[in-house]
Scaffold this motif. Sequence first.
Motif, PDB file in Angstrom:
ATOM      1  N   GLY A   1       0.814  -1.211   0.000  1.00 36.29           N
ATOM      2  CA  GLY A   1       0.000   0.000   0.000  1.00 36.29           C
ATOM      3  C   GLY A   1       0.845   1.256   0.000  1.00 36.29           C
ATOM      4  N   THR A   2       1.972   1.210   0.751  1.00 34.51           N
ATOM      5  CA  THR A   2       2.833   2.392   0.835  1.00 34.51           C
ATOM      6  C   THR A   2       3.663   2.595  -0.426  1.00 34.51           C
ATOM      7  OG1 THR A   2       2.987   2.111   3.234  1.00 34.51           O
ATOM      8  CG2 THR A   2       4.649   3.511   2.182  1.00 34.51           C
ATOM      9  N   LYS A   3       4.293   1.531  -0.902  1.00 33.85           N
ATOM     10  CA  LYS A   3       5.213   1.656  -2.030  1.00 33.85           C
ATOM     11  C   LYS A   3       4.508   1.781  -3.374  1.00 33.85           C
ATOM     12  CE  LYS A   3       8.963   1.714  -1.354  1.00 33.85           C
ATOM     13  NZ  LYS A   3       9.838   2.830  -0.908  1.00 33.85           N
ATOM     14  N   LEU A   4       3.301   1.225  -3.489  1.00 32.41           N
ATOM     15  CA  LEU A   4       2.602   1.262  -4.777  1.00 32.41           C
ATOM     16  C   LEU A   4       1.721   2.490  -4.941  1.00 32.41           C
ATOM     17  CD1 LEU A   4       1.559  -2.474  -5.192  1.00 32.41           C
ATOM     18  CD2 LEU A   4       3.356  -1.259  -6.426  1.00 32.41           C
ATOM     19  N   LYS A   5       1.424   3.146  -3.844  1.00 33.57           N
ATOM     20  CA  LYS A   5       0.496   4.276  -3.940  1.00 33.57           C
ATOM     21  C   LYS A   5       0.942   5.332  -4.945  1.00 33.57           C
ATOM     22  CE  LYS A   5      -2.008   7.689  -1.199  1.00 33.57           C
ATOM     23  NZ  LYS A   5      -2.241   8.265   0.152  1.00 33.57           N
ATOM     24  N   PRO A   6       2.215   5.744  -4.969  1.00 38.72           N
ATOM     25  CA  PRO A   6       2.616   6.756  -5.963  1.00 38.72           C
ATOM     26  C   PRO A   6       2.461   6.261  -7.402  1.00 38.72           C
ATOM     27  CG  PRO A   6       4.252   6.566  -4.225  1.00 38.72           C
ATOM     28  CD  PRO A   6       3.312   5.401  -4.064  1.00 38.72           C
ATOM     29  N   LEU A   7       2.543   4.930  -7.589  1.00 34.34           N
ATOM     30  CA  LEU A   7       2.458   4.379  -8.937  1.00 34.34           C
ATOM     31  C   LEU A   7       1.024   4.107  -9.351  1.00 34.34           C
ATOM     32  CD1 LEU A   7       5.410   1.830  -8.717  1.00 34.34           C
ATOM     33  CD2 LEU A   7       5.454   4.151  -9.634  1.00 34.34           C
ATOM     34  N   ILE A   8       0.264   3.491  -8.440  1.00 39.67           N
ATOM     35  CA  ILE A   8      -1.095   3.072  -8.796  1.00 39.67           C
ATOM     36  C   ILE A   8      -2.081   4.222  -8.725  1.00 39.67           C
ATOM     37  CG2 ILE A   8      -3.053   1.680  -8.024  1.00 39.67           C
ATOM     38  CD1 ILE A   8      -1.148  -0.513  -7.325  1.00 39.67           C
ATOM     39  N   TYR A   9      -2.015   4.991  -7.642  1.00 36.86           N
ATOM     40  CA  TYR A   9      -3.058   5.972  -7.401  1.00 36.86           C
ATOM     41  C   TYR A   9      -2.712   7.370  -7.907  1.00 36.86           C
ATOM     42  CZ  TYR A   9      -4.993   2.260  -4.608  1.00 36.86           C
ATOM     43  OH  TYR A   9      -5.497   1.055  -4.197  1.00 36.86           O
ATOM     44  N   ASP A  10      -1.440   7.578  -8.261  1.00 38.66           N
ATOM     45  CA  ASP A  10      -1.070   8.878  -8.809  1.00 38.66           C
ATOM     46  C   ASP A  10      -0.877   8.781 -10.317  1.00 38.66           C
ATOM     47  OD1 ASP A  10      -1.220   9.894  -6.292  1.00 38.66           O
ATOM     48  OD2 ASP A  10       0.915   9.664  -5.888  1.00 38.66           O
ATOM     49  N   GLN A  11       0.196   8.130 -10.708  1.00 39.35           N
ATOM     50  CA  GLN A  11       0.404   7.932 -12.133  1.00 39.35           C
ATOM     51  C   GLN A  11       1.387   6.801 -12.323  1.00 39.35           C
ATOM     52  OE1 GLN A  11       1.896  11.680 -13.474  1.00 39.35           O
ATOM     53  NE2 GLN A  11       3.965  11.326 -12.747  1.00 39.35           N
ATOM     54  N   ASN A  12       1.321   6.183 -13.521  1.00 40.22           N
ATOM     55  CA  ASN A  12       2.248   5.097 -13.798  1.00 40.22           C
ATOM     56  C   ASN A  12       3.541   5.652 -14.366  1.00 40.22           C
ATOM     57  OD1 ASN A  12       1.745   5.682 -16.471  1.00 40.22           O
ATOM     58  ND2 ASN A  12       0.481   3.865 -16.836  1.00 40.22           N
ATOM     59  N   GLN A  13       4.433   4.753 -14.792  1.00 35.77           N
ATOM     60  CA  GLN A  13       5.753   5.179 -15.213  1.00 35.77           C
ATOM     61  C   GLN A  13       5.714   6.058 -16.465  1.00 35.77           C
ATOM     62  OE1 GLN A  13       8.702   4.475 -13.490  1.00 35.77           O
ATOM     63  NE2 GLN A  13       7.177   3.964 -11.942  1.00 35.77           N
ATOM     64  N   SER A  14       4.673   5.925 -17.279  1.00 36.73           N
ATOM     65  CA  SER A  14       4.582   6.729 -18.498  1.00 36.73           C
ATOM     66  C   SER A  14       3.936   8.086 -18.245  1.00 36.73           C
ATOM     67  CB  SER A  14       3.764   5.978 -19.560  1.00 36.73           C
ATOM     68  OG  SER A  14       2.427   5.802 -19.108  1.00 36.73           O
ATOM     69  N   GLY A  15       3.503   8.309 -17.019  1.00 35.10           N
ATOM     70  CA  GLY A  15       2.884   9.574 -16.697  1.00 35.10           C
ATOM     71  C   GLY A  15       1.387   9.600 -16.874  1.00 35.10           C
ATOM     72  N   LYS A  16       0.814   8.490 -17.282  1.00 44.14           N
ATOM     73  CA  LYS A  16      -0.633   8.423 -17.460  1.00 44.14           C
ATOM     74  C   LYS A  16      -1.297   7.932 -16.182  1.00 44.14           C
ATOM     75  CE  LYS A  16      -0.159   7.219 -22.380  1.00 44.14           C
ATOM     76  NZ  LYS A  16      -0.434   6.173 -23.390  1.00 44.14           N
ATOM     77  N   GLN A  17      -2.489   8.389 -15.959  1.00 40.85           N
ATOM     78  CA  GLN A  17      -3.261   7.933 -14.806  1.00 40.85           C
ATOM     79  C   GLN A  17      -3.604   6.458 -14.987  1.00 40.85           C
ATOM     80  OE1 GLN A  17      -3.919  10.009 -12.271  1.00 40.85           O
ATOM     81  NE2 GLN A  17      -4.855   8.423 -11.021  1.00 40.85           N
ATOM     82  N   LEU A  18      -3.304   5.638 -13.980  1.00 43.44           N
ATOM     83  CA  LEU A  18      -3.600   4.208 -14.056  1.00 43.44           C
ATOM     84  C   LEU A  18      -5.031   3.977 -13.596  1.00 43.44           C
ATOM     85  CD1 LEU A  18      -2.010   1.664 -14.850  1.00 43.44           C
ATOM     86  CD2 LEU A  18      -1.523   1.308 -12.442  1.00 43.44           C
ATOM     87  N   ASN A  19      -5.784   3.228 -14.384  1.00 46.14           N
ATOM     88  CA  ASN A  19      -7.206   3.013 -14.106  1.00 46.14           C
ATOM     89  C   ASN A  19      -7.360   1.736 -13.277  1.00 46.14           C
ATOM     90  OD1 ASN A  19      -9.950   3.166 -14.091  1.00 46.14           O
ATOM     91  ND2 ASN A  19     -10.209   3.154 -16.314  1.00 46.14           N
ATOM     92  N   ILE A  20      -7.423   1.895 -11.960  1.00 46.03           N
ATOM     93  CA  ILE A  20      -7.439   0.766 -11.028  1.00 46.03           C
ATOM     94  C   ILE A  20      -8.799   0.671 -10.343  1.00 46.03           C
ATOM     95  CG2 ILE A  20      -6.567  -0.007  -8.776  1.00 46.03           C
ATOM     96  CD1 ILE A  20      -4.669  -0.788 -10.851  1.00 46.03           C
ATOM     97  N   SER A  21      -9.276  -0.558 -10.176  1.00 43.24           N
ATOM     98  CA  SER A  21     -10.499  -0.797  -9.412  1.00 43.24           C
ATOM     99  C   SER A  21     -10.267  -1.959  -8.460  1.00 43.24           C
ATOM    100  CB  SER A  21     -11.662  -1.129 -10.358  1.00 43.24           C
ATOM    101  OG  SER A  21     -12.828  -1.471  -9.619  1.00 43.24           O
ATOM    102  N   VAL A  22     -10.326  -1.688  -7.151  1.00 48.12           N
ATOM    103  CA  VAL A  22     -10.130  -2.747  -6.158  1.00 48.12           C
ATOM    104  C   VAL A  22     -11.361  -3.644  -6.159  1.00 48.12           C
ATOM    105  CG1 VAL A  22      -9.787  -3.281  -3.726  1.00 48.12           C
ATOM    106  CG2 VAL A  22      -8.661  -1.280  -4.739  1.00 48.12           C
ATOM    107  N   VAL A  23     -11.152  -4.937  -6.440  1.00 49.62           N
ATOM    108  CA  VAL A  23     -12.274  -5.875  -6.522  1.00 49.62           C
ATOM    109  C   VAL A  23     -12.252  -6.922  -5.403  1.00 49.62           C
ATOM    110  CG1 VAL A  23     -12.525  -5.602  -9.012  1.00 49.62           C
ATOM    111  CG2 VAL A  23     -10.989  -7.374  -8.117  1.00 49.62           C
ATOM    112  N   PHE A  24     -11.111  -7.027  -4.699  1.00 48.28           N
ATOM    113  CA  PHE A  24     -11.005  -8.074  -3.671  1.00 48.28           C
ATOM    114  C   PHE A  24      -9.861  -7.719  -2.744  1.00 48.28           C
ATOM    115  CE2 PHE A  24      -9.577 -12.209  -2.014  1.00 48.28           C
ATOM    116  CZ  PHE A  24     -10.781 -12.759  -1.605  1.00 48.28           C
ATOM    117  N   SER A  25     -10.000  -8.017  -1.457  1.00 44.73           N
ATOM    118  CA  SER A  25      -8.906  -7.813  -0.508  1.00 44.73           C
ATOM    119  C   SER A  25      -8.847  -8.974   0.475  1.00 44.73           C
ATOM    120  CB  SER A  25      -9.076  -6.490   0.248  1.00 44.73           C
ATOM    121  OG  SER A  25     -10.247  -6.517   1.038  1.00 44.73           O
TER     122      SER A  25
END
Length: 318
Positions: free
Chosen positions: A216-240
């Motif tokens: 959750g800590t290390k992926l947040k800048p990548l998943i919830y902000d932007q991916n490596q290409s600078g585009k917004q990543l379209n994520i939907s949490v379906v299971f935890s």
Amino acid sequence: MGPGNRPLDLDWLEDFAVLCETENFSRAAAIRCIAQPALSRHIRSLEEWVGVELIDRAAHPVQPTAAGAAFKTQVETILAALEASRIKARAAHDAESASLRFAVTHSLSLTFFPSWLASLENYYRFSAIQTFSDTFQACAEMMSMRKVQFMLSYGHPDIPSRLDQDNYPVLTLGRDRLVPISAIKQDQTPQYSLDSTSVIPLLEYNQSSALGLIAGTKLKPLIYDQNQSGKQLNISVVFSAHNAMLLKTMAMSGRGVAWIPASLIQQELDNKELVLAGGVQWQIPIDIKLYRQKAQMSQPAESVWKMLTEVSTTTPHP
């Protein structure tokens, strides 16, 4: 407690049993290593506790009364049971002291721990080894309550855990990586790719898991902000879930992308049952950490820690 809620002294029972056996106050006092007046007071106190006279002092030699004879039988049984209980308790303590007790988080109990324990047994032979497998939170609770001597879990140097904050001694035993995985399509490409602009279903850890805190800590800048290409990543949490094995199973069934320790999915990657959902930029290095109790432990546990500390200072981690 006896009549009037008076406390009972175990010495009184011992004195009474010896007096009944010797039939003489002086000899009984000598055997019990106390003065005769003190032994007499103890017998009087015991009689007051029971509520009846137990010794016929007019008889020569002294004899228990009818009540005393009945009481003597029970006293002998009680003293024998107490001694047996003491011996059993000491035996249990000795067995526990010679054993090792580990709390291990779920993922490591299936991958790292069995082979690591086997390597320990090349150097030591233990009377018993107890292992408790649970979430990070549950394992940390066992440590705080001193139910275990050691705890094995994943960690990350940038993300101190509860045990790190409480200054538990710790060793890093090895390394692993959290890697994003997906079910594989017939053309050997991922069913879900982190390079895609489509909605990506995410299978995530909950916060009772050490991997959940790290991911959750290390992926947040990548998943919830932007991916490596600078585009917004379209994520939907379906299971935890807190269990990496469950998330792996869900990923294999095509339910989404999950970050799983590489050691847990290497066989599935080799067998083409799973595929990486993204490149190395999506991988998270993680440590395999062993915590110990802060206080002095049993001799076997201290020996293990000493050996591991020496090895850790001379052998680079993979």
